[in-house]
Design a protein around this motif. Structure first.
Motif, short mmCIF file in Angstrom:
data_model
loop_
_atom_site.label_atom_id
_atom_site.label_comp_id
_atom_site.label_asym_id
_atom_site.label_seq_id
_atom_site.Cartn_x
_atom_site.Cartn_y
_atom_site.Cartn_z
N ASN A 179 0.69 -1.33 -0.11
CA ASN A 179 -0.02 -0.07 0.04
C ASN A 179 1.06 1.32 0.09
N LEU A 182 2.42 1.70 -3.26
CA LEU A 182 1.30 2.17 -4.27
C LEU A 182 1.00 3.58 -4.07
N GLU A 183 1.19 4.27 -2.86
CA GLU A 183 1.00 5.74 -2.77
C GLU A 183 2.25 6.22 -3.33
N ARG A 185 3.82 5.18 -6.02
CA ARG A 185 3.83 5.25 -7.31
C ARG A 185 2.84 6.10 -7.67
N ARG A 186 1.58 6.49 -7.08
CA ARG A 186 0.60 7.50 -7.31
C ARG A 186 1.07 8.71 -7.58
N SER A 189 3.01 9.20 -10.46
CA SER A 189 2.13 9.22 -11.75
C SER A 189 1.60 10.94 -11.76
N ALA A 190 1.19 11.45 -10.45
CA ALA A 190 0.51 12.68 -10.35
C ALA A 190 1.71 13.82 -10.65
N SER A 203 9.67 9.99 -6.34
CA SER A 203 8.75 8.99 -5.85
C SER A 203 8.71 7.56 -6.52
N ASN A 228 4.59 -5.58 -9.08
CA ASN A 228 4.74 -4.01 -8.61
C ASN A 228 6.26 -3.63 -8.69
#
Length: 332
Positions: A179, A182-183, A185-186, A189-190, A203, A228
């Protein structure tokens, strides 16, 4: 005093009630926060143990080895790299000391690295770069590790074996680690979407570090970790591409292919990076390999391949114009 006498019921009942409490949607946030805290505590404990083990191994080395490393240990980035050199079993180092005490000549892993002239040359150059301010610690760490992992480095396999230490996490803690991954990675992406590619690189790098640190306790868990990890490597390749660092983009795509040789995305990302570096034959080979992954029936791969071939055609025209202009200046 038993749980029953305290009014809590049997241990089995307690465990059942707690498991039910954890599954309730209103408690999900508290459970995830607790799991994240456990993961961070495990990471900090492992780092402390690694630092203590490194110190012990260094003390077991010869005076010459300690002297060789001494100038670099005050730099955190260089200390981390040297600590990686000693990632062989601590028991091996202890046995080496016992062997020396009884007349033997066994040496620790650190001892071997300390007598490697190539490694000492790299460390010395890195120290000069830091002292002069030519590179930041983060930049230097990236370049130093890239050189140690370079295909032409005879010590590459030994370094990668030492650097690839990871920890097996139970399922609940693994979920929390993923988790957190993934944060990151998000966030990457942003940042990419906003054009903040350097922030995205940071990131995605953190995201990759998490999945390189952990291992799944079952084949299914490890498959999820690898999936991942692959996504992180592909994201890093794309980000390096956006920063016009095509060598790093190709390197990340190559890492992705080592993890998943049939990854069409990795083949195409590497093909683009190679094309932009002027390595057209290698890029064409990757395009062809990507198109053949699904027996030539992957329409998206075929379309992407044609786009890349069109890009290479434009780049070749540009190269010819550049060559003509250069020749014209030479003989003007």
């Amino acid at each position: 005093m038993s749980n029953a006498l305290l009014g809590f019921g049997s241990r089995a009942e307690l465990e059942s009630n707690f498991a039910e409490w954890c599954k309730r949607s209103e408690n999900k946030r508290q459970v995830e926060e607790a799991q994240a805290t456990e993961v961070k505590s495990a990471i900090k404990l492992r780092e402390a143990q690694a630092a203590a083990a490194f110190h012990q191994k260094l003390q077991l080395c010869s005076q010459q080895a300690q002297t060789s490393f001494a100038p670099y240990l005050r730099y955190p980035v260089l200390r981390r790299v040297i600590q990686t050199f000693g990632n062989d079993s601590l028991d091996d180092a202890v046995q080496g000391e016992q062997s020396r005490g009884s007349g033997g000549s066994a040496a620790s892993a650190l001892e071997a690295w300390a007598s490697n002239p190539r490694v000492l040359q790299l460390l010395g150059h890195a120290k000069q770069q830091l002292d002069s301010g030519a590179l930041s610690e983060r930049q230097l760490e990236h370049h130093l590790l890239a050189q140690l992992k370079a295909s032409g480095n005879a010590d590459r396999a030994q370094f990668e074996a030492a650097a690839s230490r990871s920890v097996v996490l139970p399922a609940a803690m693994l979920v929390s680690a993923l988790n957190e991954h993934l944060e990151e990675r998000r966030a990457g992406s942003a940042a990419s979407k906003d054009g903040r590619h350097q922030d995205a690189l940071t990131s995605f790098g953190r995201a990759l570090a998490i999945v390189e640190f952990v291992r799944g306790g079952t084949p299914a868990d490890q498959e999820e970790v690898d999936r991942n990890r692959l996504a992180s490597l592909l994201a890093l390749a794309s980000t390096h591409d956006a920063l016009k660092d095509y060598g790093a983009a190709a390197a990340r795509a190559s890492q992705a292919l080592e993890l998943q040789p049939r990854s069409v995305a990795a083949r195409l990302r590497r093909a683009r990076a190679l094309a932009l570096r002027g390595e057209y034959e290698a890029a064409e080979a990757d395009i062809a390999a990507a198109e053949e992954v699904h027996g030539g029936n992957d329409g998206r791969a075929a379309e992407a391949g044609e786009d890349l071939r069109a890009l290479m055609a434009r780049l070749r025209v540009r190269d010819k114009r550049t060559d003509r202009a250069f020749c014209a200046r030479m003989f003007a």
